[in-house]
Design an enzyme around this catalytic site. Structure first.
Site, PDB file in Angstrom:
ATOM      1  N   LYS A  22     -16.707   2.301 -48.072  1.00 48.04           N
ATOM      2  CA  LYS A  22     -15.842   1.838 -46.990  1.00 48.04           C
ATOM      3  C   LYS A  22     -14.463   1.477 -47.517  1.00 48.04           C
ATOM      4  O   LYS A  22     -13.467   1.643 -46.819  1.00 48.04           O
ATOM      5  CB  LYS A  22     -16.468   0.677 -46.215  1.00 48.04           C
ATOM      6  CG  LYS A  22     -16.497  -0.689 -46.873  1.00 48.04           C
ATOM      7  CD  LYS A  22     -17.201  -1.686 -45.965  1.00 48.04           C
ATOM      8  CE  LYS A  22     -17.241  -3.090 -46.572  1.00 48.04           C
ATOM      9  NZ  LYS A  22     -15.963  -3.792 -46.463  1.00 48.04           N
ATOM     10  N   SER A  23     -14.383   1.025 -48.770  1.00 44.03           N
ATOM     11  CA  SER A  23     -13.081   0.724 -49.365  1.00 44.03           C
ATOM     12  C   SER A  23     -12.214   1.980 -49.442  1.00 44.03           C
ATOM     13  O   SER A  23     -11.008   1.939 -49.178  1.00 44.03           O
ATOM     14  CB  SER A  23     -13.268   0.134 -50.763  1.00 44.03           C
ATOM     15  OG  SER A  23     -13.973  -1.085 -50.711  1.00 44.03           O
ATOM     16  N   ARG A  27      -8.783   3.109 -46.800  1.00 44.52           N
ATOM     17  CA  ARG A  27      -7.505   3.528 -47.374  1.00 44.52           C
ATOM     18  C   ARG A  27      -7.102   4.927 -46.924  1.00 44.52           C
ATOM     19  O   ARG A  27      -5.933   5.175 -46.579  1.00 44.52           O
ATOM     20  CB  ARG A  27      -7.584   3.437 -48.909  1.00 44.52           C
ATOM     21  CG  ARG A  27      -7.602   2.008 -49.430  1.00 44.52           C
ATOM     22  CD  ARG A  27      -8.106   1.912 -50.869  1.00 44.52           C
ATOM     23  NE  ARG A  27      -7.912   0.579 -51.440  1.00 44.52           N
ATOM     24  CZ  ARG A  27      -8.698  -0.464 -51.187  1.00 44.52           C
ATOM     25  NH1 ARG A  27      -9.737  -0.337 -50.369  1.00 44.52           N
ATOM     26  NH2 ARG A  27      -8.454  -1.633 -51.750  1.00 44.52           N
ATOM     27  N   GLY A  92     -12.071  -8.238 -43.099  1.00 46.55           N
ATOM     28  CA  GLY A  92     -10.910  -8.775 -43.782  1.00 46.55           C
ATOM     29  C   GLY A  92      -9.990  -7.672 -44.286  1.00 46.55           C
ATOM     30  O   GLY A  92      -8.762  -7.828 -44.292  1.00 46.55           O
ATOM     31  N   ASP A 303     -17.524  -8.453 -55.792  1.00 43.96           N
ATOM     32  CA  ASP A 303     -18.522  -7.996 -54.829  1.00 43.96           C
ATOM     33  C   ASP A 303     -19.878  -7.710 -55.465  1.00 43.96           C
ATOM     34  O   ASP A 303     -20.885  -7.579 -54.756  1.00 43.96           O
ATOM     35  CB  ASP A 303     -18.024  -6.746 -54.094  1.00 43.96           C
ATOM     36  CG  ASP A 303     -16.953  -7.072 -53.063  1.00 43.96           C
ATOM     37  OD1 ASP A 303     -16.834  -8.252 -52.692  1.00 43.96           O
ATOM     38  OD2 ASP A 303     -16.229  -6.150 -52.635  1.00 43.96           O
ATOM     39  N   ARG A 334     -19.997 -17.351 -51.010  1.00 48.15           N
ATOM     40  CA  ARG A 334     -21.081 -16.606 -51.655  1.00 48.15           C
ATOM     41  C   ARG A 334     -21.683 -17.331 -52.849  1.00 48.15           C
ATOM     42  O   ARG A 334     -22.854 -17.109 -53.176  1.00 48.15           O
ATOM     43  CB  ARG A 334     -20.591 -15.205 -52.064  1.00 48.15           C
ATOM     44  CG  ARG A 334     -20.472 -14.264 -50.874  1.00 48.15           C
ATOM     45  CD  ARG A 334     -20.081 -12.863 -51.270  1.00 48.15           C
ATOM     46  NE  ARG A 334     -20.009 -12.013 -50.081  1.00 48.15           N
ATOM     47  CZ  ARG A 334     -19.336 -10.880 -50.016  1.00 48.15           C
ATOM     48  NH1 ARG A 334     -18.658 -10.456 -51.077  1.00 48.15           N
ATOM     49  NH2 ARG A 334     -19.327 -10.167 -48.912  1.00 48.15           N
ATOM     50  N   ARG A 379     -23.703  -8.830 -47.860  1.00 51.02           N
ATOM     51  CA  ARG A 379     -24.144  -8.742 -49.254  1.00 51.02           C
ATOM     52  C   ARG A 379     -25.241  -9.761 -49.575  1.00 51.02           C
ATOM     53  O   ARG A 379     -26.069  -9.530 -50.459  1.00 51.02           O
ATOM     54  CB  ARG A 379     -22.952  -8.888 -50.201  1.00 51.02           C
ATOM     55  CG  ARG A 379     -21.929  -7.776 -49.989  1.00 51.02           C
ATOM     56  CD  ARG A 379     -21.001  -7.585 -51.155  1.00 51.02           C
ATOM     57  NE  ARG A 379     -19.905  -6.701 -50.790  1.00 51.02           N
ATOM     58  CZ  ARG A 379     -19.986  -5.370 -50.744  1.00 51.02           C
ATOM     59  NH1 ARG A 379     -21.113  -4.771 -51.073  1.00 51.02           N
ATOM     60  NH2 ARG A 379     -18.944  -4.637 -50.388  1.00 51.02           N
ATOM     61  N   LYS A 405     -22.185  -4.451 -41.195  1.00 49.34           N
ATOM     62  CA  LYS A 405     -20.773  -4.567 -41.569  1.00 49.34           C
ATOM     63  C   LYS A 405     -20.374  -3.494 -42.570  1.00 49.34           C
ATOM     64  O   LYS A 405     -19.273  -2.934 -42.498  1.00 49.34           O
ATOM     65  CB  LYS A 405     -20.511  -5.957 -42.138  1.00 49.34           C
ATOM     66  CG  LYS A 405     -19.051  -6.274 -42.382  1.00 49.34           C
ATOM     67  CD  LYS A 405     -18.893  -7.711 -42.840  1.00 49.34           C
ATOM     68  CE  LYS A 405     -17.441  -8.156 -42.779  1.00 49.34           C
ATOM     69  NZ  LYS A 405     -16.573  -7.413 -43.692  1.00 49.34           N
TER      70      LYS A 405
END
Length: 424
Positions: A22-23, A27, A92, A303, A334, A379, A405
């Site tokens: 997803k990162s 982008r 975010g 992460d 977290r 996560r 998510k």
């Protein structure tokens, strides 16, 4: 709707074709929306965060054709509504990437979000934007934004959120003036910045690295490369690879070995724990081994911390995780959430201000079901499910829907690999 998931005992074995990062997709879609023509992006799977970015780019004037494994992005045009409503969901990345972009486009907008996103800090970024031509009604969602972003010098810490820097790197090339990003502290999560720079390069944008940041020439244009393939997701692959190390044999395919994703570091970290790793083409296999504790510096790989906590739980000895303070401002705190999770599993853990100390290799083996609160964090859900298998405990996870998510098919893959998971 809240979903409670029961995880039974079992072992995970087999192969997972990894979903797209997803990162990377965030982008690629943003750059494509700013380009001079359509871009075709091939990907394996979407998530709520990716859909949030699509929704917001559509509000800014981009058009999307979405199919199961293909997205065509038609770029933002000069014709647009005078006022846009940008619903970032719980993403975010969407918020922090697109705030500067909207400013560079001179858009008036209302920004909204859900879950913990309205409480997550963006004051550093909004202060910068207000110092360069934009007007904001606050530093938390919901808020309104207006004005035209201008170039110049942008000074900010490099150890709070790499997403602030990525948003600026996307926006500043569009401005008339040249700009400089000055980092006042050491840059953390460099892997995510490397991903951004790689995307910009693919779209013909020039960014120059300086001694303390980046020089961004203005008056640039994004040029579509036509067709792109999104990378497989190392961040989510980490959960399956860790599961292999802790008690099974799991292969993740569809992963690029030459990648800017910093979370590829999971391979070296699992090696340090003692796992057996084999790489063949785009596939990585991790097999169970006798694991030993190690020291972990989380500055560049925040992460990975939740799943590394579970690896540390089964590793003999004491694992210390350092430089992880930023995890307190993620979808959950977290560090606190994982300390609570490990305690419930019967693992002795000490919560530190910037990390955790985990005493692994021994845990209580009561037969009663373990109750885990997901804290609304995808996560934490995945770490708890993987941990339940490794620690051979029956677990009930409340709020398990949070996986959507980033990884909506997580539990489908979990059961396909032999895991026992049922919605209650």
């Amino acid at each position: 709707m809240s979903v409670n998931m029961r995880i039974g005992r079992g072992h995970l074995r087999g192969t997972v074709q990894m979903i797209s990062s997803k990162s990377d997709v965030h982008r690629l879609m943003i750059a494509a929306a700013l380009a001079n023509g359509p871009t075709e992006i091939f990907l394996n799977g979407r998530s709520e965060d990716i859909d949030a970015t699509i929704t917001c780019l559509q509000a800014l004037g981009a058009q999307f054709t979405c199919e199961e494994h293909r997205i065509v992005v038609h770029p933002i045009t000069e014709e647009h509504a005078d006022f846009a409503v940008l619903d970032c969901g719980e993403s975010g990345s969407t918020l922090r990437f697109l705030l500067p972009v909207a400013g560079a486009l001179g858009r008036n907008a209302l920004w909204e979000g859900r879950g913990r996103l309205p409480q997550r800090p963006i004051g550093i970024l909004t202060d910068l934007l207000q110092g360069h031509g934009c007007k904001m009604t606050g530093a938390h969602l919901p808020m309104e934004m207006s004005g035209q972003l201008t170039g110049g010098t942008y000074s900010l810490p490099g150890n709070v959120s790499s997403q602030f820097i990525t948003g600026l790197l996307f926006a500043l090339p569009l401005l008339e003036e040249d700009s400089d990003i000055i980092l006042t502290t050491e840059l953390e999560s460099m892997g995510y910045i490397a991903m951004t720079l790689h995307t910009l390069e693919r779209f013909g944008i020039v960014v120059e690295r300086t001694a303390n940041g980046f020089h961004v020439p203005g008056r640039q244009r994004y040029h579509s490369p036509g067709t792109l393939q999104a990378d497989g997701d190392w961040s989510n692959a980490a959960f399956w690879l860790a599961a292999g190390a802790m008690g099974g044999s799991v292969t993740c395919s569809g992963l690029q070995m030459q990648t800017a994703q910093g979370d590829q570091a999971i391979l070296e970290l699992l090696r340090r724990f003692g796992a057996q790793i084999e790489i063949e083409g785009d596939a990585v296999t991790v097999c169970h081994a006798s694991l030993k504790a190690c020291e972990i510096d989380a500055a560049q790989i925040p992460d990975l911390v939740p799943v590394l906590c579970m690896v540390a739980a089964v590793a003999e000895g004491t694992t210390e995780i350092h430089h992880a303070g930023r995890l307190r401002i993620k979808e959950s705190d977290r560090l606190a959430a994982m300390a609570d999770c490990l305690h419930r599993f019967g693992i002795r853990v000490e919560e530190l201000s910037e990390g955790l100390r985990i005493h692994g290799g021994k845990w209580k083996s009561e037969s009663s079901e373990v109750q885990i609160d997901a804290y609304g964090d995808h996560r934490i859900v995945m770490a708890a499910a993987i941990g339940a298998v490794a620690l051979e405990r029956e677990v009930m996870i409340t709020g398990a829907e949070a996986v959507a998510k980033s990884y909506p098919t997580f539990f489908a893959e979990f059961t396909r690999l032999g895991g026992d998971a049922d919605v209650l």
